[in-house]
Design a protein around this motif. Structure first.
Motif, PDB file in Angstrom:
ATOM      1  N   MET A 108     -19.659  25.493  81.909  1.00 55.42           N
ATOM      2  CA  MET A 108     -20.141  25.748  80.549  1.00 55.42           C
ATOM      3  C   MET A 108     -20.455  27.231  80.349  1.00 55.42           C
ATOM      4  SD  MET A 108     -22.363  22.218  79.986  1.00 55.42           S
ATOM      5  CE  MET A 108     -23.690  23.050  79.256  1.00 55.42           C
ATOM      6  N   LEU A 109     -21.055  27.855  81.337  1.00 57.22           N
ATOM      7  CA  LEU A 109     -21.371  29.284  81.252  1.00 57.22           C
ATOM      8  C   LEU A 109     -20.092  30.117  81.123  1.00 57.22           C
ATOM      9  CD1 LEU A 109     -23.426  31.587  81.337  1.00 57.22           C
ATOM     10  CD2 LEU A 109     -23.262  31.524  83.828  1.00 57.22           C
ATOM     11  N   LEU A 110     -19.077  29.789  81.914  1.00 60.16           N
ATOM     12  CA  LEU A 110     -17.794  30.495  81.810  1.00 60.16           C
ATOM     13  C   LEU A 110     -17.177  30.317  80.419  1.00 60.16           C
ATOM     14  CD1 LEU A 110     -16.141  29.736  85.277  1.00 60.16           C
ATOM     15  CD2 LEU A 110     -17.069  31.918  84.477  1.00 60.16           C
ATOM     16  N   ALA A 111     -17.265  29.111  79.882  1.00 64.57           N
ATOM     17  CA  ALA A 111     -16.709  28.846  78.549  1.00 64.57           C
ATOM     18  C   ALA A 111     -17.450  29.635  77.474  1.00 64.57           C
ATOM     19  CB  ALA A 111     -16.767  27.346  78.240  1.00 64.57           C
ATOM     20  N   VAL A 112     -18.775  29.714  77.592  1.00 64.11           N
ATOM     21  CA  VAL A 112     -19.573  30.477  76.628  1.00 64.11           C
ATOM     22  C   VAL A 112     -19.237  31.961  76.727  1.00 64.11           C
ATOM     23  CG1 VAL A 112     -21.929  31.232  76.088  1.00 64.11           C
ATOM     24  CG2 VAL A 112     -21.445  28.808  76.462  1.00 64.11           C
ATOM     25  N   GLU A 113     -19.087  32.481  77.946  1.00 63.46           N
ATOM     26  CA  GLU A 113     -18.726  33.889  78.121  1.00 63.46           C
ATOM     27  C   GLU A 113     -17.361  34.185  77.509  1.00 63.46           C
ATOM     28  OE1 GLU A 113     -19.052  34.669  82.310  1.00 63.46           O
ATOM     29  OE2 GLU A 113     -21.240  34.780  82.228  1.00 63.46           O
ATOM     30  N   ARG A 114     -16.394  33.304  77.728  1.00 59.39           N
ATOM     31  CA  ARG A 114     -15.062  33.493  77.142  1.00 59.39           C
ATOM     32  C   ARG A 114     -15.118  33.446  75.622  1.00 59.39           C
ATOM     33  NH1 ARG A 114     -11.392  29.717  81.004  1.00 59.39           N
ATOM     34  NH2 ARG A 114     -11.230  31.157  82.744  1.00 59.39           N
ATOM     35  N   ALA A 115     -15.863  32.485  75.087  1.00 58.16           N
ATOM     36  CA  ALA A 115     -15.986  32.370  73.636  1.00 58.16           C
ATOM     37  C   ALA A 115     -16.653  33.608  73.051  1.00 58.16           C
ATOM     38  CB  ALA A 115     -16.779  31.112  73.275  1.00 58.16           C
ATOM     39  N   SER A 116     -17.653  34.131  73.756  1.00 62.07           N
ATOM     40  CA  SER A 116     -18.334  35.337  73.297  1.00 62.07           C
ATOM     41  C   SER A 116     -17.383  36.528  73.273  1.00 62.07           C
ATOM     42  CB  SER A 116     -19.525  35.625  74.218  1.00 62.07           C
ATOM     43  OG  SER A 116     -20.138  36.823  73.866  1.00 62.07           O
ATOM     44  N   LYS A 117     -16.602  36.697  74.339  1.00 63.78           N
ATOM     45  CA  LYS A 117     -15.628  37.791  74.388  1.00 63.78           C
ATOM     46  C   LYS A 117     -14.583  37.642  73.285  1.00 63.78           C
ATOM     47  CE  LYS A 117     -15.831  38.930  79.295  1.00 63.78           C
ATOM     48  NZ  LYS A 117     -15.082  38.912  80.564  1.00 63.78           N
ATOM     49  N   MET A 118     -14.126  36.421  73.071  1.00 65.23           N
ATOM     50  CA  MET A 118     -13.111  36.178  72.050  1.00 65.23           C
ATOM     51  C   MET A 118     -13.678  36.476  70.661  1.00 65.23           C
ATOM     52  SD  MET A 118      -9.960  35.301  71.639  1.00 65.23           S
ATOM     53  CE  MET A 118      -9.428  34.400  73.064  1.00 65.23           C
ATOM     54  N   THR A 119     -14.907  36.072  70.414  1.00 64.60           N
ATOM     55  CA  THR A 119     -15.545  36.336  69.121  1.00 64.60           C
ATOM     56  C   THR A 119     -15.681  37.831  68.891  1.00 64.60           C
ATOM     57  OG1 THR A 119     -16.767  34.257  69.260  1.00 64.60           O
ATOM     58  CG2 THR A 119     -17.611  35.904  67.732  1.00 64.60           C
ATOM     59  N   PHE A 120     -16.115  38.552  69.916  1.00 70.28           N
ATOM     60  CA  PHE A 120     -16.247  40.008  69.807  1.00 70.28           C
ATOM     61  C   PHE A 120     -14.891  40.646  69.530  1.00 70.28           C
ATOM     62  CE2 PHE A 120     -16.248  44.244  71.774  1.00 70.28           C
ATOM     63  CZ  PHE A 120     -17.273  44.835  71.046  1.00 70.28           C
ATOM     64  N   ALA A 121     -13.866  40.211  70.245  1.00 76.13           N
ATOM     65  CA  ALA A 121     -12.522  40.777  70.060  1.00 76.13           C
ATOM     66  C   ALA A 121     -12.002  40.487  68.659  1.00 76.13           C
ATOM     67  CB  ALA A 121     -11.566  40.208  71.108  1.00 76.13           C
ATOM     68  N   LEU A 122     -12.216  39.273  68.182  1.00 74.72           N
ATOM     69  CA  LEU A 122     -11.753  38.927  66.828  1.00 74.72           C
ATOM     70  C   LEU A 122     -12.493  39.736  65.772  1.00 74.72           C
ATOM     71  CD1 LEU A 122     -11.280  35.081  67.143  1.00 74.72           C
ATOM     72  CD2 LEU A 122      -9.492  36.782  66.706  1.00 74.72           C
ATOM     73  N   LYS A 123     -13.803  39.939  65.973  1.00 75.25           N
ATOM     74  CA  LYS A 123     -14.567  40.766  65.026  1.00 75.25           C
ATOM     75  C   LYS A 123     -14.010  42.184  64.996  1.00 75.25           C
ATOM     76  CE  LYS A 123     -18.978  41.039  65.253  1.00 75.25           C
ATOM     77  NZ  LYS A 123     -20.387  40.982  65.608  1.00 75.25           N
ATOM     78  N   ASN A 124     -13.697  42.726  66.155  1.00 74.06           N
ATOM     79  CA  ASN A 124     -13.122  44.071  66.209  1.00 74.06           C
ATOM     80  C   ASN A 124     -11.751  44.115  65.553  1.00 74.06           C
ATOM     81  OD1 ASN A 124     -15.231  45.307  67.461  1.00 74.06           O
ATOM     82  ND2 ASN A 124     -14.354  45.221  69.494  1.00 74.06           N
ATOM     83  N   PHE A 125     -10.959  43.101  65.795  1.00 76.00           N
ATOM     84  CA  PHE A 125      -9.603  43.066  65.260  1.00 76.00           C
ATOM     85  C   PHE A 125      -9.617  42.902  63.746  1.00 76.00           C
ATOM     86  CE2 PHE A 125      -5.588  40.852  64.322  1.00 76.00           C
ATOM     87  CZ  PHE A 125      -4.694  41.777  64.837  1.00 76.00           C
ATOM     88  N   VAL A 126     -10.486  42.049  63.239  1.00 77.33           N
ATOM     89  CA  VAL A 126     -10.536  41.755  61.809  1.00 77.33           C
ATOM     90  C   VAL A 126     -11.072  42.929  61.006  1.00 77.33           C
ATOM     91  CG1 VAL A 126     -11.678  40.291  60.088  1.00 77.33           C
ATOM     92  CG2 VAL A 126     -10.674  39.277  62.104  1.00 77.33           C
ATOM     93  N   ARG A 127     -11.935  43.734  61.604  1.00 81.37           N
ATOM     94  CA  ARG A 127     -12.536  44.829  60.847  1.00 81.37           C
ATOM     95  C   ARG A 127     -11.517  45.891  60.454  1.00 81.37           C
ATOM     96  NH1 ARG A 127     -15.103  48.413  65.626  1.00 81.37           N
ATOM     97  NH2 ARG A 127     -13.068  49.189  66.190  1.00 81.37           N
ATOM     98  N   PHE A 128     -10.371  45.909  61.151  1.00 83.54           N
ATOM     99  CA  PHE A 128      -9.368  46.921  60.837  1.00 83.54           C
ATOM    100  C   PHE A 128      -8.739  46.640  59.479  1.00 83.54           C
ATOM    101  CE2 PHE A 128      -8.680  47.227  65.622  1.00 83.54           C
ATOM    102  CZ  PHE A 128      -9.561  48.263  65.746  1.00 83.54           C
TER     103      PHE A 128
END
Length: 80
Positions: free
Chosen positions: A13-33
């Protein structure tokens, strides 16, 4: 025995949360462009990391990705 199963489940579960957090951060960065009319200062390392995070599920199993970044200054460009 149950203690080991609970520990393994929590670890997964911790690994899944970490991956989801990284993905959310990456999507936020990508979408802001936005499509830029003029070049702006771009952080190349950050953009590479964003792309790698977004496409990490596309990598084949047993692939080892080695990242060796030097200090890269911001450059003028189009982040999108």
């Amino acid at each position: 025995m149950e203690e080991i199963t609970v520990y393994q489940s929590l670890h997964i579960m911790l690994l899944a949360v970490e991956r989801a957090s990284k993905m959310t951060f990456a999507l936020k960065n990508f979408v802001r462009f936005e499509i830029s009319k003029n070049p702006i200062k771009v952080n190349v390392k950050e953009n590479i990391e964003t792309v790698l995070t977004l496409y990490q599920n596309q990598f084949k199993k047993n692939v080892i990705l080695i990242k060796e970044y030097e200090d890269i200054p911001f450059i003028e460009g189009y982040p999108e």
